[in-house]
Design a protein around this motif. Structure first.
Motif, PDB file in Angstrom:
ATOM      1  N   UNK A  52       0.829  -1.198   0.000  1.00 18.02           N
ATOM      2  CA  UNK A  52       0.000   0.000   0.000  1.00 18.02           C
ATOM      3  C   UNK A  52       0.868   1.254   0.000  1.00 18.02           C
ATOM      4  N   UNK A  53       1.914   1.252   0.829  1.00 21.28           N
ATOM      5  CA  UNK A  53       2.824   2.401   0.868  1.00 21.28           C
ATOM      6  C   UNK A  53       3.517   2.598  -0.473  1.00 21.28           C
ATOM      7  N   UNK A  54       3.923   1.494  -1.084  1.00 20.42           N
ATOM      8  CA  UNK A  54       4.616   1.571  -2.375  1.00 20.42           C
ATOM      9  C   UNK A  54       3.711   2.179  -3.447  1.00 20.42           C
ATOM     10  N   UNK A  55       2.494   1.673  -3.540  1.00 20.45           N
ATOM     11  CA  UNK A  55       1.604   2.173  -4.584  1.00 20.45           C
ATOM     12  C   UNK A  55       1.113   3.590  -4.290  1.00 20.45           C
ATOM     13  N   UNK A  56       1.008   3.944  -3.009  1.00 18.10           N
ATOM     14  CA  UNK A  56       0.666   5.324  -2.678  1.00 18.10           C
ATOM     15  C   UNK A  56       1.777   6.265  -3.119  1.00 18.10           C
ATOM     16  N   UNK A  57       3.029   5.823  -2.965  1.00 14.34           N
ATOM     17  CA  UNK A  57       4.150   6.672  -3.392  1.00 14.34           C
ATOM     18  C   UNK A  57       4.104   6.916  -4.894  1.00 14.34           C
ATOM     19  N   UNK A  58       3.660   5.938  -5.647  1.00 12.17           N
ATOM     20  CA  UNK A  58       3.502   6.107  -7.096  1.00 12.17           C
ATOM     21  C   UNK A  58       2.300   6.994  -7.415  1.00 12.17           C
ATOM     22  N   UNK A  59       1.226   6.802  -6.671  1.00  9.34           N
ATOM     23  CA  UNK A  59       0.015   7.586  -6.880  1.00  9.34           C
ATOM     24  C   UNK A  59       0.269   9.071  -6.602  1.00  9.34           C
ATOM     25  N   UNK A  60       1.089   9.355  -5.577  1.00  8.40           N
ATOM     26  CA  UNK A  60       1.374  10.743  -5.211  1.00  8.40           C
ATOM     27  C   UNK A  60       2.053  11.518  -6.324  1.00  8.40           C
ATOM     28  N   UNK A  61       2.821  10.814  -7.156  1.00  7.22           N
ATOM     29  CA  UNK A  61       3.537  11.491  -8.241  1.00  7.22           C
ATOM     30  C   UNK A  61       2.921  11.160  -9.607  1.00  7.22           C
ATOM     31  N   UNK A  62       1.654  10.736  -9.562  1.00  6.27           N
ATOM     32  CA  UNK A  62       0.859  10.528 -10.778  1.00  6.27           C
ATOM     33  C   UNK A  62       1.394   9.441 -11.710  1.00  6.27           C
ATOM     34  N   UNK A  63       2.072   8.445 -11.148  1.00  3.16           N
ATOM     35  CA  UNK A  63       2.569   7.343 -11.975  1.00  3.16           C
ATOM     36  C   UNK A  63       1.534   6.234 -12.131  1.00  3.16           C
ATOM     37  N   UNK A  64       0.545   6.215 -11.256  1.00  7.70           N
ATOM     38  CA  UNK A  64      -0.575   5.290 -11.397  1.00  7.70           C
ATOM     39  C   UNK A  64      -1.862   6.037 -11.069  1.00  7.70           C
ATOM     40  N   UNK A  65      -2.970   5.481 -11.503  1.00 10.83           N
ATOM     41  CA  UNK A  65      -4.267   6.097 -11.260  1.00 10.83           C
ATOM     42  C   UNK A  65      -4.841   5.611  -9.930  1.00 10.83           C
ATOM     43  N   UNK A  66      -5.899   6.257  -9.492  1.00 14.20           N
ATOM     44  CA  UNK A  66      -6.596   5.844  -8.283  1.00 14.20           C
ATOM     45  C   UNK A  66      -7.087   4.402  -8.411  1.00 14.20           C
ATOM     46  N   UNK A  67      -7.605   4.059  -9.583  1.00 14.34           N
ATOM     47  CA  UNK A  67      -8.118   2.703  -9.822  1.00 14.34           C
ATOM     48  C   UNK A  67      -6.993   1.670  -9.764  1.00 14.34           C
ATOM     49  N   UNK A  68      -5.836   2.013 -10.324  1.00 11.80           N
ATOM     50  CA  UNK A  68      -4.691   1.094 -10.283  1.00 11.80           C
ATOM     51  C   UNK A  68      -4.195   0.912  -8.852  1.00 11.80           C
ATOM     52  N   UNK A  69      -4.157   1.990  -8.105  1.00 14.31           N
ATOM     53  CA  UNK A  69      -3.759   1.914  -6.698  1.00 14.31           C
ATOM     54  C   UNK A  69      -4.639   0.926  -5.946  1.00 14.31           C
ATOM     55  N   UNK A  70      -5.930   1.086  -6.073  1.00 17.10           N
ATOM     56  CA  UNK A  70      -6.866   0.254  -5.322  1.00 17.10           C
ATOM     57  C   UNK A  70      -6.776  -1.220  -5.720  1.00 17.10           C
ATOM     58  N   UNK A  71      -6.550  -1.455  -7.000  1.00 19.74           N
ATOM     59  CA  UNK A  71      -6.501  -2.841  -7.477  1.00 19.74           C
ATOM     60  C   UNK A  71      -5.168  -3.508  -7.162  1.00 19.74           C
ATOM     61  N   UNK A  72      -4.077  -2.852  -7.501  1.00 19.14           N
ATOM     62  CA  UNK A  72      -2.765  -3.491  -7.427  1.00 19.14           C
ATOM     63  C   UNK A  72      -2.323  -3.779  -5.995  1.00 19.14           C
ATOM     64  N   UNK A  73      -2.641  -2.885  -5.062  1.00 16.82           N
ATOM     65  CA  UNK A  73      -2.201  -3.108  -3.688  1.00 16.82           C
ATOM     66  C   UNK A  73      -2.833  -4.368  -3.104  1.00 16.82           C
ATOM     67  N   UNK A  74      -4.009  -4.735  -3.581  1.00 17.31           N
ATOM     68  CA  UNK A  74      -4.662  -5.960  -3.135  1.00 17.31           C
ATOM     69  C   UNK A  74      -4.216  -7.167  -3.958  1.00 17.31           C
ATOM     70  N   UNK A  75      -4.265  -7.022  -5.265  1.00 17.84           N
ATOM     71  CA  UNK A  75      -3.958  -8.145  -6.142  1.00 17.84           C
ATOM     72  C   UNK A  75      -2.539  -8.677  -5.910  1.00 17.84           C
ATOM     73  N   UNK A  76      -1.583  -7.779  -5.711  1.00 21.02           N
ATOM     74  CA  UNK A  76      -0.206  -8.196  -5.464  1.00 21.02           C
ATOM     75  C   UNK A  76      -0.100  -9.097  -4.244  1.00 21.02           C
TER      76      UNK A  76
END
Length: 229
Positions: A52-76
């Motif tokens: 979650x921390x990793x994907x939030x760090x990407x989300x903060x700098x617009x490297x992933x979307x909100x939808x990708x954040x929500x999906x990937x942090x769980x799916x991984x």
């Protein structure tokens, strides 16, 4: 360091006032009971928290979307645990989690005490990268919403911390000047360096007592703010 002549205090919400990890655990306990998973919440969270921390760090700098954040942090995490589930179920759990998360109301120790102390001396504000509806619900359910004069979130501002635009948006909303303000948060990059680079003072809420190589004012417990504010 003691700060004088400040008029506005801007707080981050998650991991600073609102205990994200505890509240997240409560939400996942409900989800695990609902879907009857054959592995523990503890094992799941061991992997989920850093993901979650990793994907939030990407989300903060617009490297992933909100939808990708929500999906990937769980799916991984399901893949790491060798418990693959369908994409539809991942999306369903993600929706369940977002719905359940703000229902819990654990705050960091001293949060209410320090807000009660500060409210008589300063105007208090929130600057958060969290999602608008979720963040408002968290604050109302944990009974801290009324402490804050303004709430700035990344959806309203159109950008996320550490982008200077969100800090400018927050100052405009608060009708505040840079020199009158101070930012308090748990993220060195998003909250502290973001604020300092924008030109306002900042305090690092370092409850995990991590070592940093920078001369940045920090506290390990919220009540320590009484000594400097």
């Amino acid at each position: 360091m003691v700060y004088k002549n400040k008029k506005h205090i801007f707080f981050d919400l998650d991991h600073t006032l609102w205990d994200f990890d505890k509240n997240s655990e409560v939400a996942f306990e409900i989800i695990f009971k609902t879907y009857n998973f054959d592995f523990s919440v503890t094992d799941f969270l061991h992997h989920y928290v850093p993901k979650n921390q990793y994907y939030w760090s990407l989300y903060q700098v617009n490297k992933i979307s909100q939808e990708e954040l929500r999906f990937k942090r769980l799916n991984d995490v399901f893949e790491i645990l060798n418990k693959p589930i369908t994409k539809d179920l991942v999306h369903q759990i993600s929706d369940d989690y977002i719905e359940l998360l703000p229902n819990s109301n654990y705050l960091f120790d001293g949060a209410i005490d320090i807000l009660e102390y500060l409210k008589h001396k300063y105007q208090l504000h929130i600057v958060t990268n969290g999602f608008h509806l979720v963040q408002d619900k968290k604050m109302k359910n944990s009974n801290i919403f009324h402490y804050f004069s303004t709430i700035t979130n990344s959806e309203i501002a159109g950008v996320k911390k550490p982008n200077p635009t969100i800090f400018q948006y927050a100052l405009n909303l608060a009708k505040a000047k840079k020199e009158d303000c101070i930012m308090i948060g748990d993220s060195l990059e998003a909250d502290v360096e973001g604020a300092l680079n924008f030109g306002i003072d900042a305090i690092f809420f370092n409850d995990k007592k991590i070592e940093i190589n920078k001369n940045i004012p920090q506290i390990n417990h919220l009540i320590e703010l009484k000594k400097i504010l």
